[in-house]
Design a protein around this motif. Structure first.
Motif, PDB file in Angstrom:
ATOM      1  N   CYS A 156     -15.151  53.781 -13.562  1.00 22.49           N
ATOM      2  CA  CYS A 156     -14.283  54.948 -13.370  1.00 22.49           C
ATOM      3  C   CYS A 156     -12.866  54.648 -13.853  1.00 22.49           C
ATOM      4  O   CYS A 156     -12.256  55.445 -14.573  1.00 22.49           O
ATOM      5  N   SER A 213     -12.742  54.475 -17.624  1.00 22.26           N
ATOM      6  CA  SER A 213     -12.746  55.809 -18.216  1.00 22.26           C
ATOM      7  C   SER A 213     -11.356  56.428 -18.174  1.00 22.26           C
ATOM      8  O   SER A 213     -10.899  57.028 -19.156  1.00 22.26           O
ATOM      9  N   ARG A 214     -10.662  56.262 -17.066  1.00 23.71           N
ATOM     10  CA  ARG A 214      -9.307  56.799 -16.947  1.00 23.71           C
ATOM     11  C   ARG A 214      -8.355  56.159 -17.961  1.00 23.71           C
ATOM     12  O   ARG A 214      -7.528  56.844 -18.571  1.00 23.71           O
ATOM     13  N   ILE A 250     -17.804  57.211 -18.256  1.00 25.27           N
ATOM     14  CA  ILE A 250     -18.006  57.889 -16.978  1.00 25.27           C
ATOM     15  C   ILE A 250     -19.455  58.347 -16.824  1.00 25.27           C
ATOM     16  O   ILE A 250     -19.970  58.467 -15.702  1.00 25.27           O
ATOM     17  N   GLU A 267     -13.632  63.215 -13.139  1.00 24.69           N
ATOM     18  CA  GLU A 267     -13.255  62.432 -14.321  1.00 24.69           C
ATOM     19  C   GLU A 267     -14.059  62.870 -15.540  1.00 24.69           C
ATOM     20  O   GLU A 267     -13.536  62.940 -16.656  1.00 24.69           O
TER      21      GLU A 267
END
Length: 399
Positions: free
Chosen positions: A70, A73-74, A90, A106
């Protein structure tokens, strides 16, 4: 001091067999400290892969892997602008926890960055279905509205925009709701909603709602008779920026061809406000033209009154003096023509030009039977240009 060299050494060490996890953690910490998003993503995703490498990783390791994916991905989306990579990462996390709302959000952001509005809307609907309300629901409904618009479903888009606005949507949401409502031909309803909402607030908030209702009524409905009282209410509700309301109200009256008394009333209210000279001049001119356009017999006298008033306002003399001279000459209003020439004389930079205008003012006064005014103008002309032949000749005619 060789940051690139140090990072490459850590990446190389993390690929060696043995204690990869320790070197990857060192790489992650160094990447955070040195703000190196590319190395940070590599470390996070590699650590997640190690956590999941076991045939049946325990729940704690799965949770750690999900958190690492996560964050990766951010970072891909926010720091590297890699929307495609962010969605791929994600997706791996969602495969481990399909119903996790944080991961779904997300995924929605990554899809949105990729321009995949349909997928983003699907994620938004999934989150909304869990019972999200209030300000957290507004951006989700907004995404559903965007997708509906792209799909050509104006009704669904309008409904979602209403939901987003009621949930505390932003100025963008309100603007889109306004556009969609107008496009759907529901202007009356939207204006009524704005007016109703204005009754629930006070001060600047109330003014803003009534002002918007007035503008929409004027320019979308073309209904001055309905817009006028809304402009008046917006002005009365204002604690500041009243000039803006007055200015727009006057502009709307002119644009919509409102009855002349309404135009004059709006213009006079604006003239009473603090304005710069250029704007004050334009308002006088608009009022003069409006009075001239009146179909009744009093139009000429009313227009003359505005023109005389404008001649007394320094801000308006850039046009009023010539207008008075020309209108007076064409209508036989010698007194008005004389006033125009005297004003032009006051503005003339050269003594000879000023004297010429004063002579013309004197001639007009003579034709109007006002010999005293003619005498005063001629003597002023001779003061500026002694021996001016035309002034001398006119004086001889008078006496």
């Amino acid at each position: 001091g060789d940051v690139d060299g140090a990072m490459e050494a850590l990446r190389a060490a993390s690929r060696l067999p043995g204690d990869r996890g320790r070197f990857l953690l060192e790489l992650e910490l160094a990447a955070r400290r040195l703000d190196r998003p590319l190395e940070l993503v590599a470390a996070l995703e590699s650590r997640a892969a190690i956590q999941l490498a076991a045939a049946a990783p325990p729940d704690a390791m799965r949770s750690d892997a999900i958190a690492l994916l996560c964050e990766a991905s951010r970072v891909r989306l926010g720091s590297l602008s890699d929307a495609e990579g962010a969605r791929a990462t994600i997706d791996k996390a969602l495969a481990l926890a399909p119903g996790d709302l944080v991961l779904i959000r997300e995924h929605m952001l990554a899809c949105e960055a990729l321009g995949d509005s349909a997928a983003a809307a699907e994620d938004a609907a999934t989150v909304l279905a869990t019972g999200v309300t209030g300000r957290h629901a507004a951006p989700l409904s907004f995404r559903l509205a965007e997708a509906a618009q792209l799909a050509g479903d104006a009704g669904a888009a309008l409904e979602e925009l209403r939901v987003a606005e009621e949930a505390g949507g932003s100025a963008v949401v309100r603007a889109m709701l306004e556009d969609a409502t107008i496009a759907a031909g529901l202007v009356d309803r939207y204006v009524a909603d704005l007016v109703a909402e204005s009754e629930t607030v006070e001060g600047d908030a109330r003014q803003a709602l009534l002002f918007r209702a007035a503008l929409i009524t004027a320019y979308e409905m073309g209904a001055w008779e309905k817009a006028a009282p809304l402009f008046a209410r917006a002005h009365d509700a204002a604690e500041r920026d009243r000039v803006v309301v007055l200015r727009e109200g006057f502009g709307a009256a002119l644009a919509l061809g409102a009855p002349v008394p309404d135009v004059v009333r709006a213009g006079r209210a604006l003239l009473a406000a603090p304005l710069d000279d250029a704007e004050r001049s334009l308002i006088f001119r608009d009022l003069w033209l409006a009075e001239r356009a009146r179909p009744d017999e009093g139009a000429r006298e009313a227009a003359r009154g505005v023109l005389c008033e404008a001649l007394g306002a320094p801000a308006a003399q850039d046009w009023a003096a010539d207008a008075a001279r020309l209108v007076g000459a064409s209508t036989g209003d010698h007194a008005l023509s004389a006033m125009g020439h005297r004003a032009l004389a006051d503005r003339a930079r050269e003594p000879e030009l000023a004297a010429a205008h004063l002579c013309a003012a004197a001639r007009a006064s003579c034709r109007g039977g006002d010999e005293d005014a003619a005498d005063a103008a001629l003597r002023a002309a001779l003061t500026l240009a002694p021996g001016q032949r035309y002034a001398v000749t006119l004086l001889e005619e008078i006496y």
